[in-house]
Design a protein around this motif. Structure first.
Motif, mmCIF file in Angstrom:
data_model
loop_
_atom_site.group_PDB
_atom_site.id
_atom_site.type_symbol
_atom_site.label_atom_id
_atom_site.label_comp_id
_atom_site.label_asym_id
_atom_site.label_seq_id
_atom_site.Cartn_x
_atom_site.Cartn_y
_atom_site.Cartn_z
ATOM 1 N N VAL A 20 -147.949 -2.625 -8.617
ATOM 2 C CA VAL A 20 -146.212 -3.265 -8.425
ATOM 3 C C VAL A 20 -145.982 -4.068 -9.345
ATOM 4 C CG1 VAL A 20 -144.920 -3.865 -6.731
ATOM 5 C CG2 VAL A 20 -146.739 -2.738 -5.359
ATOM 6 N N GLU A 21 -144.740 -4.108 -9.525
ATOM 7 C CA GLU A 21 -144.437 -4.752 -10.845
ATOM 8 C C GLU A 21 -143.382 -5.683 -9.832
ATOM 9 O OE1 GLU A 21 -142.383 -3.658 -14.955
ATOM 10 O OE2 GLU A 21 -140.778 -4.003 -13.553
ATOM 11 N N PHE A 22 -143.662 -7.015 -9.967
ATOM 12 C CA PHE A 22 -142.651 -8.230 -10.207
ATOM 13 C C PHE A 22 -141.672 -8.560 -11.279
ATOM 14 C CE2 PHE A 22 -146.010 -9.568 -6.586
ATOM 15 C CZ PHE A 22 -145.698 -8.920 -5.792
ATOM 16 N N ARG A 23 -140.407 -8.427 -11.179
ATOM 17 C CA ARG A 23 -139.766 -9.115 -11.878
ATOM 18 C C ARG A 23 -138.272 -9.304 -11.073
ATOM 19 N NH1 ARG A 23 -135.286 -5.302 -12.255
ATOM 20 N NH2 ARG A 23 -136.626 -2.675 -11.973
ATOM 21 N N LEU A 24 -137.794 -10.205 -11.862
ATOM 22 C CA LEU A 24 -136.593 -11.021 -11.884
ATOM 23 C C LEU A 24 -135.444 -10.250 -11.440
ATOM 24 C CD1 LEU A 24 -136.579 -14.500 -14.006
ATOM 25 C CD2 LEU A 24 -137.615 -13.726 -11.788
ATOM 26 N N MET A 25 -135.003 -10.234 -10.415
ATOM 27 C CA MET A 25 -133.260 -9.572 -10.424
ATOM 28 C C MET A 25 -132.209 -10.451 -11.450
ATOM 29 S SD MET A 25 -131.730 -9.017 -6.159
ATOM 30 C CE MET A 25 -129.982 -8.015 -6.114
ATOM 31 N N GLY A 26 -131.671 -8.771 -11.260
ATOM 32 C CA GLY A 26 -130.096 -9.067 -12.401
ATOM 33 C C GLY A 26 -129.266 -8.484 -11.965
ATOM 34 N N HIS A 27 -128.416 -8.008 -12.531
ATOM 35 C CA HIS A 27 -127.068 -7.199 -12.027
ATOM 36 C C HIS A 27 -127.379 -5.759 -12.185
ATOM 37 C CE1 HIS A 27 -123.061 -5.838 -12.310
ATOM 38 N NE2 HIS A 27 -123.266 -5.719 -13.699
ATOM 39 N N ALA A 28 -127.976 -5.478 -13.164
ATOM 40 C CA ALA A 28 -128.247 -4.328 -13.468
ATOM 41 C C ALA A 28 -129.225 -3.462 -12.334
ATOM 42 C CB ALA A 28 -129.429 -3.507 -15.153
ATOM 43 N N TRP A 61 -124.333 -11.940 -3.134
ATOM 44 C CA TRP A 61 -125.364 -12.116 -4.397
ATOM 45 C C TRP A 61 -126.064 -12.431 -6.036
ATOM 46 C CZ3 TRP A 61 -130.045 -8.652 -1.812
ATOM 47 C CH2 TRP A 61 -131.467 -9.058 -2.064
ATOM 48 N N VAL A 62 -125.603 -10.895 -6.372
ATOM 49 C CA VAL A 62 -125.782 -11.280 -8.072
ATOM 50 C C VAL A 62 -124.949 -12.715 -8.508
ATOM 51 C CG1 VAL A 62 -125.547 -9.756 -9.591
ATOM 52 C CG2 VAL A 62 -126.253 -8.592 -7.959
ATOM 53 N N LYS A 63 -123.739 -12.590 -8.900
ATOM 54 C CA LYS A 63 -122.759 -13.403 -8.863
ATOM 55 C C LYS A 63 -123.952 -15.397 -8.498
ATOM 56 C CE LYS A 63 -118.407 -10.921 -8.593
ATOM 57 N NZ LYS A 63 -117.243 -11.209 -7.721
ATOM 58 N N GLU A 64 -124.278 -15.635 -7.943
ATOM 59 C CA GLU A 64 -125.285 -16.577 -7.409
ATOM 60 C C GLU A 64 -126.134 -16.666 -8.066
ATOM 61 O OE1 GLU A 64 -124.406 -19.056 -5.270
ATOM 62 O OE2 GLU A 64 -122.078 -18.253 -5.033
ATOM 63 N N ILE A 65 -126.812 -15.517 -8.132
ATOM 64 C CA ILE A 65 -128.437 -15.258 -9.000
ATOM 65 C C ILE A 65 -127.427 -15.318 -10.460
ATOM 66 C CG2 ILE A 65 -129.901 -13.993 -10.452
ATOM 67 C CD1 ILE A 65 -130.093 -12.012 -7.815
ATOM 68 N N GLU A 66 -126.441 -15.473 -10.935
ATOM 69 C CA GLU A 66 -125.723 -15.382 -12.547
ATOM 70 C C GLU A 66 -125.316 -16.656 -12.102
ATOM 71 O OE1 GLU A 66 -123.186 -13.029 -12.006
ATOM 72 O OE2 GLU A 66 -123.990 -11.017 -13.361
ATOM 73 N N ARG A 67 -124.956 -17.412 -11.062
ATOM 74 C CA ARG A 67 -124.424 -18.984 -10.945
ATOM 75 C C ARG A 67 -125.327 -19.867 -11.092
ATOM 76 N NH1 ARG A 67 -119.238 -18.150 -8.739
ATOM 77 N NH2 ARG A 67 -120.811 -17.622 -6.862
ATOM 78 N N GLY A 68 -126.809 -19.112 -10.739
ATOM 79 C CA GLY A 68 -128.263 -20.391 -10.926
ATOM 80 C C GLY A 68 -128.911 -20.726 -9.451
ATOM 81 N N SER A 69 -127.857 -19.998 -8.010
ATOM 82 C CA SER A 69 -128.427 -21.307 -6.639
ATOM 83 C C SER A 69 -129.153 -20.298 -6.497
ATOM 84 C CB SER A 69 -126.868 -21.361 -6.117
ATOM 85 O OG SER A 69 -126.082 -20.386 -5.613
ATOM 86 N N ILE A 70 -129.332 -18.949 -6.719
ATOM 87 C CA ILE A 70 -130.738 -18.153 -5.998
ATOM 88 C C ILE A 70 -131.242 -17.562 -6.893
ATOM 89 C CG2 ILE A 70 -130.750 -15.814 -5.269
ATOM 90 C CD1 ILE A 70 -127.878 -15.956 -3.568
ATOM 91 N N VAL A 71 -132.617 -17.247 -7.353
ATOM 92 C CA VAL A 71 -132.969 -16.645 -8.042
ATOM 93 C C VAL A 71 -133.972 -15.828 -7.053
ATOM 94 C CG1 VAL A 71 -135.190 -18.273 -7.519
ATOM 95 C CG2 VAL A 71 -135.701 -16.844 -9.602
ATOM 96 N N SER A 72 -133.879 -14.332 -7.168
ATOM 97 C CA SER A 72 -134.914 -13.019 -6.580
ATOM 98 C C SER A 72 -135.944 -12.552 -7.039
ATOM 99 C CB SER A 72 -133.733 -12.678 -5.787
ATOM 100 O OG SER A 72 -132.260 -12.745 -5.052
ATOM 101 N N VAL A 73 -136.867 -12.617 -7.197
ATOM 102 C CA VAL A 73 -138.158 -11.371 -7.200
ATOM 103 C C VAL A 73 -138.089 -10.549 -6.630
ATOM 104 C CG1 VAL A 73 -140.421 -10.636 -7.918
ATOM 105 C CG2 VAL A 73 -139.710 -13.209 -8.260
ATOM 106 N N LEU A 74 -137.769 -9.018 -7.438
ATOM 107 C CA LEU A 74 -138.256 -7.312 -6.746
ATOM 108 C C LEU A 74 -139.724 -7.039 -6.927
ATOM 109 C CD1 LEU A 74 -135.316 -6.007 -8.555
ATOM 110 C CD2 LEU A 74 -135.655 -7.115 -6.177
#
Length: 198
Positions: A20-28, A61-74
């Motif tokens: 399993v790979e863990f990586r940060l979630m982004g717009h893509a 959700w993605v906009k909140e990640i871009e804004r910096g109030s959320i960080v998500s790991v996939l």
């Protein structure tokens, strides 16, 4: 929120369910996460504040990640998202030191160590970004998830009766677990182990 000054991604782990790979979630990742969310049992979505299987919710959700109030790991296995761990903070609230973990795992990989590994990773990420307290909430019947978080040192802090309503109109209780992350960080540093959260 500063998305991980100390922790680097991607990270690769071996589980009973495979690599399993863990990586940060982004717009893509929006389409892949939407497909993942739509494959989850509806009951699993009840402890999240919003229904992430809806495209407009996922876009927010993605906009909140871009804004910096959320960080998500996939958690990604064989090119597909099989889990997501998120830390939500509100730097403008009275509780900027508190982060909420929101985590969901695909039924395909349950019982194979992926959920435990993702919860550990999300917890380590919270340590690395300076969260001082963490909370997590879930329905009371999600005993496996509760056990995972209790294994990380979380303890029950509240029971919210009839707090969520499913699509059939049935209400469910939510349990809120909390963890004093600042205390863990201080203990690691006292034992000379600050690298344990990197």
């Amino acid at each position: 929120m500063n998305s991980t000054e100390m922790r680097s991604y991607p990270r690769h782990i071996k589980t009973d369910g495979g690599d399993v790979e863990f990586r940060l979630m982004g717009h893509a990742d929006e389409a892949a996460v939407l497909a993942f969310a739509r494959g989850l049992p509806v009951h699993d979505l009840l402890f999240l504040p919003r229904n992430i299987s809806q495209p407009k919710v996922l876009s927010a959700w993605v906009k909140e990640i871009e804004r910096g109030s959320i960080v998500s790991v996939l958690a990604v296995k064989d090119g597909a998202v099989v889990g997501c761990g998120t830390i939500v903070r509100d730097p403008l609230s009275w509780s900027p030191h508190v982060g909420e973990i929101r985590m969901v795992i695909s039924t395909d990989v349950r019982g194979l160590g992926v959920g435990r590994a993702l919860s550990n990773e999300t917890f380590a990420l919270a340590l690395s970004i300076g969260v001082q307290k963490l909370v997590v909430q879930m329905t009371v019947d999600q005993t496996g998830a509760i056990a995972i978080f209790e294994g990380l040192g979380f303890r029950a802090e509240a029971l919210l009766r009839d707090h969520v309503k499913d699509l059939a109109g049935n209400t469910h209780d939510i349990v809120v677990l909390g963890h004093n992350v600042a205390q863990v960080r201080a203990q690691l540093e006292a034992y000379g182990l600050p690298e344990a959260v990197q």
